[in-house]
Write an enzyme that holds these catalytic residues in place. Structure first.
Site, PDB file in Angstrom:
ATOM      1  CB  SER A 191      42.589  24.879  37.658  1.00 17.94           C
ATOM      2  OG  SER A 191      42.242  26.099  37.047  1.00 17.94           O
TER       3      SER A 191
ATOM      4  CG  HIS B 188      39.358  23.713  34.348  1.00 19.66           C
ATOM      5  ND1 HIS B 188      38.429  23.421  35.328  1.00 19.66           N
ATOM      6  CD2 HIS B 188      40.184  24.639  34.890  1.00 19.66           C
ATOM      7  CE1 HIS B 188      38.687  24.129  36.409  1.00 19.66           C
ATOM      8  NE2 HIS B 188      39.738  24.881  36.162  1.00 19.66           N
TER       9      HIS B 188
END
Length: 288
Positions: free
Chosen positions: A187, A233
């Site tokens: 991610s 992230h």
């Protein structure tokens, strides 16, 4: 009676008499060596020269449009992630509880373990996933975003931005997370691709509404769902956005018009982002 002059022969096949000639260079040529053109017919060498003289159409990132590839890199990255997941599942003897595998233990990103010399975790953790749902969610996002970004940037630069984003996410986790926190997943790199797509769309003056909505939704999930690595992230998003800005905007800001020089500056920008991510990780290690 005057003897007839010998008939001209093909310049590539001297044993073939011909009454034809290239309308561009004038050389005699047989039908096999001539190609119909808009006006007349051209020989093999003139056809090749004409192709070489045509400058390829390039997009905003400098990628030759005529050479835009199929998104094989995106599919390869997906395949690598799936293969790594399959390996962890086989080692753990469980598709759902793959974290019990030796490979997962050796690659999962734990800042304290990086400080003990586990540098492979900085990169390897980006190819691990906690269970099939985590894998499917990330691979679906990569499948949606990857081809657009790969076609726009070209294969090489797409891989470079992906890896720089992965390193950026790992650097943020190592420097800013609890030293004993374990994190894994693609991610961070995918958030970098989110940023890259947004920069590409901005540079090409496309409507940013869709990518902005998707990014906001993912950010809301990042900050509201427990267990998600916020720093991975955010680090990935920052690295991917800055790297792609370096590719698409820095040559323009510097007034560089020559394609090769602009491409080299873009590569240098991505390299700087990756090196800064590695440097941030190195500087964080002594305090772990």
């Amino acid at each position: 009676m005057q003897p007839q002059p010998p008939a001209p022969t093909c310049y590539r096949h001297p044993d073939r008499p011909t009454g034809l000639a290239c309308t561009r260079c004038g050389r005699s040529a047989c039908p096999e060596c001539l190609t119909p053109a808009a006006v007349g017919q051209h020989c093999v060498e003139c056809v090749q020269q004409g192709r070489n003289d045509v400058r390829p159409v390039r997009n905003a990132a400098g990628t030759a449009v005529s050479r835009i590839p199929n998104p094989y890199v995106t599919y390869s990255l997906i395949a690598i992630n799936v293969i790594v997941y399959a390996a962890t599942a086989l080692q753990a003897h469980s598709v759902m509880d793959n974290q019990r595998s030796r490979l997962f233990y050796d690659w999962v990103l734990v800042p304290a373990f990086v400080g003990d010399g586990g540098w492979v975790r900085v990169l390897g953790s980006g190819f691990l996933h906690y269970g099939p749902i985590h894998l499917l969610a990330n691979m679906f996002a990569l499948y949606v975003l990857g081809p657009y970004c790969e076609v726009a940037l070209g294969r090489g630069r797409f891989v470079a931005v992906y890896l720089a984003s992965l390193l950026g996410g790992s650097a943020a986790v190592t420097a800013l997370s609890d030293p004993l926190t374990a994190s894994a997943g693609a991610s961070g790199a995918i958030f970098g691709i989110f940023g890259a797509v947004a920069v590409i769309m901005l540079r090409t003056r496309q409507n940013l509404t869709q990518i902005a909505v998707l990014l906001v939704i993912n950010l809301i999930i990042t900050f509201s769902v427990p267990g998600i690595s916020i720093w991975a992230h955010m680090g990935g998003l920052l690295a991917g956005t800055v790297a792609t800005t370096g590719i698409l905007y820095v040559p323009r800001w510097l007034g560089i018009r020559e394609t090769r020089t602009a491409l080299n500056i873009g590569w240098a920008a991505v390299a700087v982002v990756a090196l800064l991510a590695v440097l941030a990780t190195v500087l964080a290690v002594p305090s772990l």
